[in-house]
Design a protein around this motif. Structure first.
Motif, PDB file in Angstrom:
ATOM      1  N   GLY A 358      46.961  91.351  17.525  1.00 19.99           N
ATOM      2  CA  GLY A 358      47.445  91.889  16.262  1.00 19.99           C
ATOM      3  C   GLY A 358      46.332  92.134  15.274  1.00 19.99           C
ATOM      4  O   GLY A 358      46.512  92.863  14.291  1.00 19.99           O
ATOM      5  N   PRO A 521      60.504  93.417  13.148  1.00 28.41           N
ATOM      6  CA  PRO A 521      59.779  94.304  14.076  1.00 28.41           C
ATOM      7  C   PRO A 521      60.602  95.525  14.457  1.00 28.41           C
ATOM      8  O   PRO A 521      61.826  95.528  14.346  1.00 28.41           O
ATOM      9  CB  PRO A 521      59.539  93.409  15.290  1.00 28.41           C
ATOM     10  CG  PRO A 521      60.665  92.431  15.260  1.00 28.41           C
ATOM     11  CD  PRO A 521      60.995  92.198  13.817  1.00 28.41           C
ATOM     12  N   HIS A 525      57.271  92.349  21.596  1.00 25.50           N
ATOM     13  CA  HIS A 525      55.861  92.361  21.944  1.00 25.50           C
ATOM     14  C   HIS A 525      55.649  92.557  23.441  1.00 25.50           C
ATOM     15  O   HIS A 525      54.654  93.139  23.863  1.00 25.50           O
ATOM     16  CB  HIS A 525      55.181  91.047  21.518  1.00 25.50           C
ATOM     17  CG  HIS A 525      53.738  90.972  21.899  1.00 25.50           C
ATOM     18  ND1 HIS A 525      53.299  90.373  23.063  1.00 25.50           N
ATOM     19  CD2 HIS A 525      52.626  91.444  21.279  1.00 25.50           C
ATOM     20  CE1 HIS A 525      51.987  90.472  23.144  1.00 25.50           C
ATOM     21  NE2 HIS A 525      51.550  91.115  22.076  1.00 25.50           N
ATOM     22  N   HIS A 534      64.787  86.405  16.519  1.00 31.56           N
ATOM     23  CA  HIS A 534      64.475  86.546  15.098  1.00 31.56           C
ATOM     24  C   HIS A 534      65.567  85.887  14.267  1.00 31.56           C
ATOM     25  O   HIS A 534      66.666  85.582  14.751  1.00 31.56           O
ATOM     26  CB  HIS A 534      64.344  88.028  14.717  1.00 31.56           C
ATOM     27  CG  HIS A 534      65.657  88.725  14.518  1.00 31.56           C
ATOM     28  ND1 HIS A 534      66.143  89.055  13.268  1.00 31.56           N
ATOM     29  CD2 HIS A 534      66.599  89.131  15.397  1.00 31.56           C
ATOM     30  CE1 HIS A 534      67.315  89.658  13.395  1.00 31.56           C
ATOM     31  NE2 HIS A 534      67.611  89.722  14.677  1.00 31.56           N
ATOM     32  N   TYR A 565      53.697  84.771  20.005  1.00 27.83           N
ATOM     33  CA  TYR A 565      53.506  85.888  19.078  1.00 27.83           C
ATOM     34  C   TYR A 565      54.579  85.815  18.005  1.00 27.83           C
ATOM     35  O   TYR A 565      55.740  85.497  18.287  1.00 27.83           O
ATOM     36  CB  TYR A 565      53.569  87.223  19.820  1.00 27.83           C
ATOM     37  CG  TYR A 565      52.333  87.491  20.642  1.00 27.83           C
ATOM     38  CD1 TYR A 565      51.288  88.249  20.132  1.00 27.83           C
ATOM     39  CD2 TYR A 565      52.194  86.960  21.922  1.00 27.83           C
ATOM     40  CE1 TYR A 565      50.139  88.482  20.871  1.00 27.83           C
ATOM     41  CE2 TYR A 565      51.055  87.184  22.670  1.00 27.83           C
ATOM     42  CZ  TYR A 565      50.021  87.951  22.137  1.00 27.83           C
ATOM     43  OH  TYR A 565      48.881  88.161  22.872  1.00 27.83           O
ATOM     44  N   TYR A 566      54.175  86.115  16.787  1.00 28.74           N
ATOM     45  CA  TYR A 566      55.109  86.062  15.670  1.00 28.74           C
ATOM     46  C   TYR A 566      55.022  87.356  14.868  1.00 28.74           C
ATOM     47  O   TYR A 566      53.983  88.039  14.847  1.00 28.74           O
ATOM     48  CB  TYR A 566      54.832  84.849  14.782  1.00 28.74           C
ATOM     49  CG  TYR A 566      53.485  84.863  14.088  1.00 28.74           C
ATOM     50  CD1 TYR A 566      53.347  85.352  12.783  1.00 28.74           C
ATOM     51  CD2 TYR A 566      52.351  84.371  14.719  1.00 28.74           C
ATOM     52  CE1 TYR A 566      52.117  85.363  12.141  1.00 28.74           C
ATOM     53  CE2 TYR A 566      51.119  84.373  14.087  1.00 28.74           C
ATOM     54  CZ  TYR A 566      51.005  84.867  12.806  1.00 28.74           C
ATOM     55  OH  TYR A 566      49.780  84.874  12.178  1.00 28.74           O
ATOM     56  N   HIS A 567      56.112  87.696  14.203  1.00 29.81           N
ATOM     57  CA  HIS A 567      56.185  88.913  13.384  1.00 29.81           C
ATOM     58  C   HIS A 567      56.779  88.523  12.035  1.00 29.81           C
ATOM     59  O   HIS A 567      57.894  88.016  11.957  1.00 29.81           O
ATOM     60  CB  HIS A 567      57.060  89.962  14.075  1.00 29.81           C
ATOM     61  CG  HIS A 567      56.899  91.341  13.525  1.00 29.81           C
ATOM     62  ND1 HIS A 567      57.461  91.737  12.332  1.00 29.81           N
ATOM     63  CD2 HIS A 567      56.236  92.420  14.000  1.00 29.81           C
ATOM     64  CE1 HIS A 567      57.152  93.001  12.103  1.00 29.81           C
ATOM     65  NE2 HIS A 567      56.409  93.447  13.102  1.00 29.81           N
ATOM     66  N   TYR A 569      57.116  90.477   8.620  1.00 24.08           N
ATOM     67  CA  TYR A 569      56.989  91.672   7.786  1.00 24.08           C
ATOM     68  C   TYR A 569      58.191  91.751   6.855  1.00 24.08           C
ATOM     69  O   TYR A 569      59.326  91.619   7.295  1.00 24.08           O
ATOM     70  CB  TYR A 569      56.894  92.924   8.658  1.00 24.08           C
ATOM     71  CG  TYR A 569      57.117  94.217   7.916  1.00 24.08           C
ATOM     72  CD1 TYR A 569      56.321  94.565   6.828  1.00 24.08           C
ATOM     73  CD2 TYR A 569      58.126  95.091   8.312  1.00 24.08           C
ATOM     74  CE1 TYR A 569      56.531  95.767   6.146  1.00 24.08           C
ATOM     75  CE2 TYR A 569      58.346  96.288   7.635  1.00 24.08           C
ATOM     76  CZ  TYR A 569      57.549  96.619   6.551  1.00 24.08           C
ATOM     77  OH  TYR A 569      57.759  97.784   5.869  1.00 24.08           O
ATOM     78  N   SER A 601      52.356  94.093  12.364  1.00 25.41           N
ATOM     79  CA  SER A 601      51.976  93.838  13.756  1.00 25.41           C
ATOM     80  C   SER A 601      52.574  92.528  14.259  1.00 25.41           C
ATOM     81  O   SER A 601      52.977  91.660  13.488  1.00 25.41           O
ATOM     82  CB  SER A 601      50.448  93.774  13.889  1.00 25.41           C
ATOM     83  OG  SER A 601      49.846  94.991  13.512  1.00 25.41           O
ATOM     84  N   TRP A 602      52.607  92.400  15.588  1.00 26.73           N
ATOM     85  CA  TRP A 602      52.833  91.114  16.233  1.00 26.73           C
ATOM     86  C   TRP A 602      51.484  90.395  16.278  1.00 26.73           C
ATOM     87  O   TRP A 602      50.493  90.941  16.781  1.00 26.73           O
ATOM     88  CB  TRP A 602      53.354  91.297  17.655  1.00 26.73           C
ATOM     89  CG  TRP A 602      54.800  91.669  17.760  1.00 26.73           C
ATOM     90  CD1 TRP A 602      55.320  92.924  17.919  1.00 26.73           C
ATOM     91  CD2 TRP A 602      55.908  90.759  17.755  1.00 26.73           C
ATOM     92  NE1 TRP A 602      56.684  92.861  18.001  1.00 26.73           N
ATOM     93  CE2 TRP A 602      57.085  91.546  17.903  1.00 26.73           C
ATOM     94  CE3 TRP A 602      56.037  89.385  17.629  1.00 26.73           C
ATOM     95  CZ2 TRP A 602      58.355  90.996  17.946  1.00 26.73           C
ATOM     96  CZ3 TRP A 602      57.300  88.822  17.664  1.00 26.73           C
ATOM     97  CH2 TRP A 602      58.444  89.616  17.821  1.00 26.73           C
TER      98      TRP A 602
END
Length: 665
Positions: A358, A521, A525, A534, A565-567, A569, A601-602
Motif C-alpha cells: 500500500g 474499499p 485485496h 468490514h 491488510y487493512y483499509h 478510508y 489503499s489496502w
C-alpha cells in the motif's frame, strides 16, 4: 480369447517401518484420541479404529494424536482408510513453534472399500507429530485399518506390500494382478491379464506425489514377444495430461527379448522432474494377436539425477517480483519506446498505492508524462524452459480516462522469432488492483513479455503492474490444493473466526464497494473482485465496537508473525486495534492500532509477538464520528518466526505471564 500376460516379480526385502506405524490389531499403538473431540474406538475383531457420528448434533470433529516422529530422512506415510457418508479425513503435521498444523493431505470422497493414501514426508530438521482429523456429519463414519511409515519414497515399490499404493486403471479385461509364478520361489509373485479386443491397454498407476521431487527413477523389467506390445512409462499430472518419460522399443533404450529359457532383467534409469504433483503410469498396449509378457519389479528413486549432465529442475520463483528493490530479472529494450517506470505513491485519499504494502513500489506505463498515440511498452521476463507447466499470477490496475479496453496483454516470445498472445486484459474496473491468473505450457523455450499499448490518447489511461508470481503446475490444480489453516482471505467465509457476542457491532462479509459513499474499499485485496470483512458504520453508533476472535491458538516459545491488510478510508474513520486475548486477565494485551483515515489503499500490517500458552487474536474496529467510518481487513496470515521486511512493522513481545517486554512502536 487370446491370453496376454503381464508378470510382476516381487523382491523379498521390505522397507524398514518407522515410529508411527500401526496395524491396530490389539491396540492403537501410540495414537490417542484428543479428549476435546469425538473419540476414536478400536475394533479388535476387524483390526481397525473407527469414529462415527450418531449423536443428534449435525456436525462433529474427531482428532487422533500420533506419536512424536524424529525422522530426518525422506519417508512415506501410507494409510489404509474408509469413509462412509458425508465426512472428511485429513492428515496434518504438527511441529513445536507453529500455532497451526500443516495439512499434508485431505479427502472427502466416500468409498465402499478400503482405500490407500500415500503421503511423502520430506526431510525434517526437527521432530513432528502426525495428526489425523475428521469432520463428520450425522450418520457418517471414518475408519483406519493400518498406518505405515517407511524409510522410502512413496513412488518406490518392491511389491512386497499389496501393490505399494499402486493401482490398476479401470480395464476389466486387461489388468496388472499379483500372484505366484509356477517356476519361482513361494515368496515371488506374478501378475496376469487377458485381453478381449485389439489395442487393449493395461495401466499401473503410482500414488500421486505430494511434494516437489526430482532425481533418478529406476526399475527392472522383462518382456516376451516385445514386437506384439508397447511398454511405456508416462507421467500424468492432476489435469490428466500425459508426458512420455520412456519407451521400451526406442533404439536408445535397453532392449532384450525374453523367453522362459533365458530370463534377463533389463535395468532402466529415467530422469524424473516433478515440481508439481504427478503420477507414474506404466502402460502396456496390446497390438498383436500373438500376446506377450512384461515383468516389472524394483521401482526405486534417488534424489540425484541419473545423468550428471541433466539440467537441474527450473525454479520458476526467479520470475517473482514485487518491484520493491528494482526490476528483479525483468528487462526493457532501449529502442525508443516509452518504458515501464518504477513509481511509489505516498498514502493519500486520491490515488491507489502499490498492491504489496500500500506504500511501496510498482510499475507504471502510459503515464501522463509520456502518453502518446501508438504507445507500446514491453517488459521482458526471464526465460521459461519448455515442457513444463507454470501458473502465472500478477496484479494490474487501470487509471485515467474512460477507455481502458485491452491496454495490457501478456505474450510468449520464442527463440525462433515468433510470438503468441496468451492473455488480454478485459476488466475495465479502474483504481483497483485486479488479480490475473493463467496457466502456461509451451513445447518451446519461451520468454514472458508484458505489453502495454495505447492506440489513441483518448482511448487509454495509465496501467499499473505489481506482484508477479510464477509457480510450477496448473493454476486450477493449485487452486484445488488443501487450504492452509494459518491463512484466511475470507473467500470461503470466516475461516473459524467468530464474532464477539458481547460487543456492539458486527464484522460483515462483503464483496465490492461498501454501501456508504466516500468510505470503505472498492474491492478486496486478494483479487480485487473477492471478499473481505468490514464494519458498516451506517449500522453502528459512534464509539460502537465490533470484535472478531480467531480460533484458539496453541502458542509457541518462538516469535510468531501476524500479517494482514487493512483499509481505513473515510473522513470519520475511527480506530482499528489488534489484541492478544489470553483468558487469564481482565484486559486484553494491545499489539497494534491505527486511528483515523489512512488513505484509499489496502495497507499491510505486520506484528511480531510471542506467547507460549493458548490464546486468541482479536481484531477490534471502533466506529468513528460519522457514517464515513467503514473499516475493512483481508488476507490474514500467521507465520512462524519474526516478521520479515515490512514498511509497517509493529513488534510486541509477551512473556507467558502476559507482561510486555517491548513497548509497542
Amino acid at each position: 480369447m487370446l491370453p496376454f500376460y503381464i508378470l510382476s516379480f516381487i523382491a523379498t526385502v521390505e522397507a524398514e517401518l518407522l515410529l508411527g506405524s500401526c496395524s491396530f490389531d490389539q491396540s492403537t499403538c501410540s495414537y490417542t484420541s484428543d479428549p476435546a473431540f469425538l473419540s476414536w474406538n478400536l475394533d479388535p475383531i476387524g483390526h481397525f479404529i473407527t469414529v462415527d457420528m450418531q449423536t443428534q448434533e449435525t456436525l462433529g470433529k474427531a482428532v487422533l494424536l500420533g506419536p512424536d516422529v524424529d525422522q530426518q530422512d525422506w519417508s512415506c506415510f501410507r494409510m489404509v482408510y474408509q469413509i462412509t457418508g458425508n465426512a472428511s479425513l485429513q492428515v496434518q503435521k504438527r511441529t513445536d513453534g507453529d500455532s497451526f498444523d500443516h495439512v499434508l493431505w485431505i479427502t472427502q470422497s466416500p468409498s465402499e472399500s478400503w482405500l490407500i493414501a500415500s503421503i511423502d514426508l520430506q526431510n525434517a530438521t526437527e521432530p513432528f507429530q502426525v495428526i489425523i482429523e475428521s469432520q463428520l456429519r450425522k450418520g457418517s463414519s471414518v475408519s483406519i485399518f493400518e498406518i505405515k511409515i517407511s524409510d522410502k519414497y512413496c513412488i518406490e515399490c518392491d511389491f512386497e506390500e499389496p501393490q505399494c499404493g499402486y493401482r490398476n486403471e479401470n480395464n476389466k479385461y486387461l489388468t496388472w494382478l499379483m500372484g505366484k509364478a509356477e517356476d519361482t520361489t513361494p515368496d515371488d509373485k506374478t501378475d496376469s491379464t487377458d485381453t478381449k479386443s485389439f489395442q487393449d491397454v493395461a495401466k499401473l498407476v503410482s500414488p500421486m506425489t505430494t511434494v516437489p521431487m526430482s532425481g533418478c527413477l529406476s526399475f527392472i523389467y522383462q518382456q516376451h514377444h516385445s514386437g506384439d506390445h508397447l511398454f511405456s512409462l508416462f507421467s500424468r499430472d492432476q489435469a490428466g495430461q500425459y508426458q512420455e518419460l520412456w519407451r521400451a522399443d526406442l533404439p536408445e533404450n535397453n532392449h532384450l527379448d525374453w523367453n522362459p529359457e533365458a530370463r534377463v532383467w533389463i535395468p532402466v534409469q529415467v530422469d524424473l522432474k516433478a515440481p508439481y504433483p504427478i503420477e507414474l503410469v506404466f502402460e502396456v498396449a496390446f497390438n498383436s494377436p500373438h500376446g506377450g509378457f512384461v515383468v516389472l519389479d524394483d521401482i526405486t528413486f534417488s534424489p540425484d539425477f541419473c545423468n550428471a549432465d541433466t539440467e537441474p529442475t527450473f525454479d520458476p520463483s526467479v520470475a517473482n517480483c514485487n518491484f520493491e528493490s528494482g526490476f528483479c530479472q525483468y528487462t526493457q529494450t532501449l529502442t525508443g519506446d516509452p518504458l515501464w517506470r518504477k513509481v511509489s505513491i505516498r498514502p493519500n485519499i486520491y490515488s491507489v498505492g502499490d498492491h504489496t504494502t500500500g506504500a511501496g513500489s510498482f510499475l507504471l506505463a502510459n503515464s501522463r508524462l509520456n502518453l502518446q498515440s501508438g504507445y507500446v511498452s514491453r517488459l521482458f521476463g526471464p526465460p521459461l524452459p519448455r515442457n513444463q507447466k507454470y501458473c502465472l499470477k500478477f496484479f494490474y490496475f487501470l487509471r485515467g480516462i474512460r477507455g481502458a479496453d485491452q491496454v495490457l496483454a501478456v505474450y510468449l516470445y520464442y527463440i525462433d522469432g515468433t510470438k503468441e498472445k496468451i492473455w488480454t486484459q478485459n476488466e475495465k474496473i479502474r483504481n483497483i488492483w485486479i488479480e490475473a491468473e493463467l496457466s502456461i505450457q509451451s513445447q518451446k523455450n519461451a520468454q514472458m513479455v508484458f505489453i502495454s499499448t495505447c492506440k489513441n490518447v483518448w482511448s487509454c489511461g495509465s496501467v499499473g503492474l505489481d506482484d508477479i508470481k510464477v509457480s510450477s503446475g496448473d493454476c486450477l490444480a493449485l487452486a484445488s490444493s488443501p487450504s492452509i489453516p494459518s491463512q484466511c482471505n475470507f473467500e470461503a467465509g470466516f475461516c473459524g473466526y467468530s464474532q464477539d457476542k458481547a460487543d456492539t457491532g458486527d464484522w460483515i462479509l462483503a464483496r465490492g464497494p461498501t454501501p456508504t459513499s466516500y468510505t470503505g474499499p472498492r474491492g478486496d485485496h486478494t483479487t480485487g473482485v473477492g471478499h473481505y470483512l468490514h464494519i458498516e458504520a451506517s449500522l453502528m453508533l459512534p464509539g460502537n465496537k465490533a470484535r472478531l476472535l480467531s480460533s484458539s491458538l496453541r502458542g509457541s516459545r518462538e516469535p510468531q508473525c501476524l500479517q494482514f491488510y487493512y483499509h481505513m478510508y473515510g473522513s470519520g474513520t475511527g480506530q482499528l486495534s489488534v489484541y492478544l486475548h489470553t483468558g487469564q486477565d481482565n484486559e486484553d494485551k494491545l499489539l497494534w492500532h491505527r486511528y483515523g483515515e489512512q488513505g484509499v489503499s489496502w495497507f499491510r500490517a505486520s506484528i511480531t509477538y510471542q506467547y507460549d500458552q493458548q490464546h486468541q487474536i482479536v481484531f477490534e474496529a471502533m466506529r468513528g464520528a460519522s457514517v464515513r467510518s467503514d473499516i475493512a481487513i483481508d488476507d490474514v496470515v500467521f507465520e512462524r518466526g519474526p516478521c520479515r521486511e515490512s514498511v509497517d512493522d509493529n513488534i510486541s513481545l509477551l512473556s507467558p505471564s502476559g507482561n510486555d517486554i517491548n513497548d509497542i512502536q
